[in-house]
Design an enzyme around this catalytic site. Structure first.
Site, short mmCIF file in Angstrom:
data_model
loop_
_atom_site.label_atom_id
_atom_site.label_comp_id
_atom_site.label_asym_id
_atom_site.label_seq_id
_atom_site.Cartn_x
_atom_site.Cartn_y
_atom_site.Cartn_z
N SER A 141 0.61 -0.91 0.50
CA SER A 141 -0.42 -0.26 -0.10
C SER A 141 0.97 1.24 -0.40
O SER A 141 0.41 2.55 -0.16
CB SER A 141 -1.18 0.17 1.26
N ASP A 164 -3.44 7.96 7.87
CA ASP A 164 -4.46 6.81 8.48
C ASP A 164 -4.54 5.82 9.19
O ASP A 164 -5.17 4.96 9.77
CB ASP A 164 -5.46 6.16 7.54
N HIS A 201 0.03 4.30 6.79
CA HIS A 201 0.47 5.64 5.90
C HIS A 201 0.84 6.67 6.06
O HIS A 201 0.37 6.98 7.05
CB HIS A 201 -0.43 5.68 4.33
#
Length: 403
Positions: A35, A340, A343
């Protein structure tokens, strides 16, 4: 007459200078990872398999794109900043199967592990990636599937990939988190770290064998500083926390161990592929600095608290995630380190990108001429001054400035 001759000679000198000055440009970028690099592959899978995701909803993407961008951040990622640096378009997710990929492709998928689902099943471990075939080996297979559309002959491929920038990682963090959540001990996790590094090494070897001229290999982040880890794996023992940073020490120890093994693997590849520029890109040190000295970098919000989230000491909970209804982002994401809970913000990614391009947190820096260093290494060996090979002289673990 003399003036004309001078102008001609000056023009020839400038032309020669451009011919011999090494170019840092790339014709394409190919990226593998999770991610921290995904630009939309998870969202493609989510629509196909009807899996809920939140990166296709605001406030994701609000800072730069002003719309959901299928990235796990408020704006651009490192791979986006690198594309901008080299005048290339943002990387398209490979699974979108959209148009030409001559200028690069992104194989990274949010939630991806380095190890295959079969590994987790064999060892009876939980993993959020279980229903998806998105691990590093699958990403490498996608690259092989794409290759025939990029080049035909061995020579053409080596020439083409020699002008490409490859990014292998960051990956492995999800593996470690899954292992800890499954209840493995520190010793067991460290044992599996060797298998993770071997998997990453296979991907590095494959792209080098295809002719990759420049390969960036990012290390692991300080996992113990993530709001998710601080919330899910919290400890009631005060000595479990680093007194300077507030991070959980044991998870950062695993990150450091991973990076040590990764550096050793990179070092071996430098021996075997001396013509390639293989770069260790450090996440750990810059992020540690951001946590210890946040205001130096403009992070006025608590670096251990998520900008976008809700609930608890670290503004993160499993039931109220960023992107869900009634979950808002902080007023100024650029003043926050963590976006978040997992990240980083665009502001953090920008700082790290610059430190990889010019140093000091990449060895060698992406914009630094590899051949200068290679020539020095060869010269020292030829003159017998080094005693050991140049790469062996450098303790990459203790100092990234020794090159």
């Amino acid at each position: 007459m003399k003036r004309t001759a001078f102008i001609i000679l000056s023009f020839l000198f400038v032309l020669l200078l451009f011919q011999v000055t090494p170019s840092h440009g790339f014709d394409s970028i190919f990226s593998f990872g999770d991610s921290y690099t995904d630009t939309g592959n998870l969202n493609v899978l989510a629509k196909t398999l009807n899996i809920p995701v939140f990166t296709d909803k605001l406030p994701y993407g609000e800072t730069f794109f002003h719309r959901p961008s299928n990235r796990c951040s408020d704006g651009r990622l490192i791979v986006d900043f690198l594309a901008e640096e080299f005048g290339l378009p943002f990387l398209k997710p490979y699974l979108a199967k959209s148009g030409s990929y001559r200028q690069g492709a992104n194989f990274a998928v949010a939630g991806a592990t380095a190890l295959d689902p079969t590994f987790f099943k064999k060892h009876n471990l939980k993993t959020i990636a279980a229903p998806l075939n998105i691990s590093l080996d699958f990403q490498l297979q996608w690259f092989k599937e794409l290759k025939p559309s990029l080049c035909k002959t061995t020579k053409d491929c080596r020439d083409y990939f020699g002008r490409s920038l490859f990014i292998v990682g960051e990956i492995g963090g999800n593996d470690y988190i899954d292992m800890f959540v499954s209840g493995l001990s520190m010793e067991q996790v460290k044992l599996h770290a060797h298998t993770i590094i071997q998997t990453i090494a296979r991907t590095i070897k494959e792209v080098l064998d295809q002719g990759a001229g420049t390969v960036v290999v990012p290390g692991n982040i300080p996992m113990g500083c993530l709001p998710t880890i601080l919330t899910m794996l919290k400890s009631n023992k005060y000595y479990s926390y680093d007194q300077k940073t507030g991070c959980l020490k044991r998870y950062n120890i695993v990150s450091t161990y991973h990076n040590t093994l990764l550096l050793e693997a990179i070092n071996e590849f430098r021996y075997k592929y001396p013509k390639a520029k293989i770069i260790y890109a450090d996440y750990y040190k810059p992020l540690s600095n951001f946590v210890m000295y946040p205001k130096r970098y403009g992070f006025t919000y608590n670096p251990l608290v998520a900008c976008c989230g809700k609930g608890g000491k670290y503004n993160w909970s499993t039931t109220e995630l960023c992107g869900m209804p009634h979950v808002a982002a902080c007023q100024n994401p650029s003043a926050s380190l963590n976006w978040d809970g997992v990240h980083l913000t665009e502001a953090a990614y920008r700082y790290i990108t610059n430190s990889w391009l010019k140093g000091p947190y990449a060895v060698p820096p992406i914009l630094e001429d590899h051949w200068v260093r290679l020539d020095r290494w060869k010269k020292e060996e030829e003159e017998g001054r080094s005693g050991k090979k140049y790469w062996e002289m450098c303790n990459f673990v203790k100092s990234l400035d020794c090159l």
